[in-house]
Motif scaffolding. Sequence first.
Motif: not given
Length: 93
Positions: A16-17, A23-32
């Motif tokens: 998943v990661f 997406l994790l690099k572009k948008v700030a949201f909780p990874v959890a």
Amino acid sequence: TCWSLFSDLVNRGLNVFMVNAPLLKKVAFPVATLPFVVGGASLIGNLLLLGMVLMAYLFMGHGWSWHLLSLPVLVAVTAALGLGLGFGLTGSA
């Protein structure tokens, strides 16, 4: 159907990661939140599969049984084990 749920949760949990890295690099949201998205998608697919299996079970002439009431507990335990194992192995890699 429990094996397909477990297998899907472990395989998707391991990746998943890596799959969502852009997406994790572009948008700030909780990874959890990613584990919950993976778990929810797998559960929806598995519940549809379980519904079809139960319809086939009834179509073949089998009746309802008290043992069918244990299915939600079995699905919940399998989902917890699959998510835990999938994300636990991701953290150790």
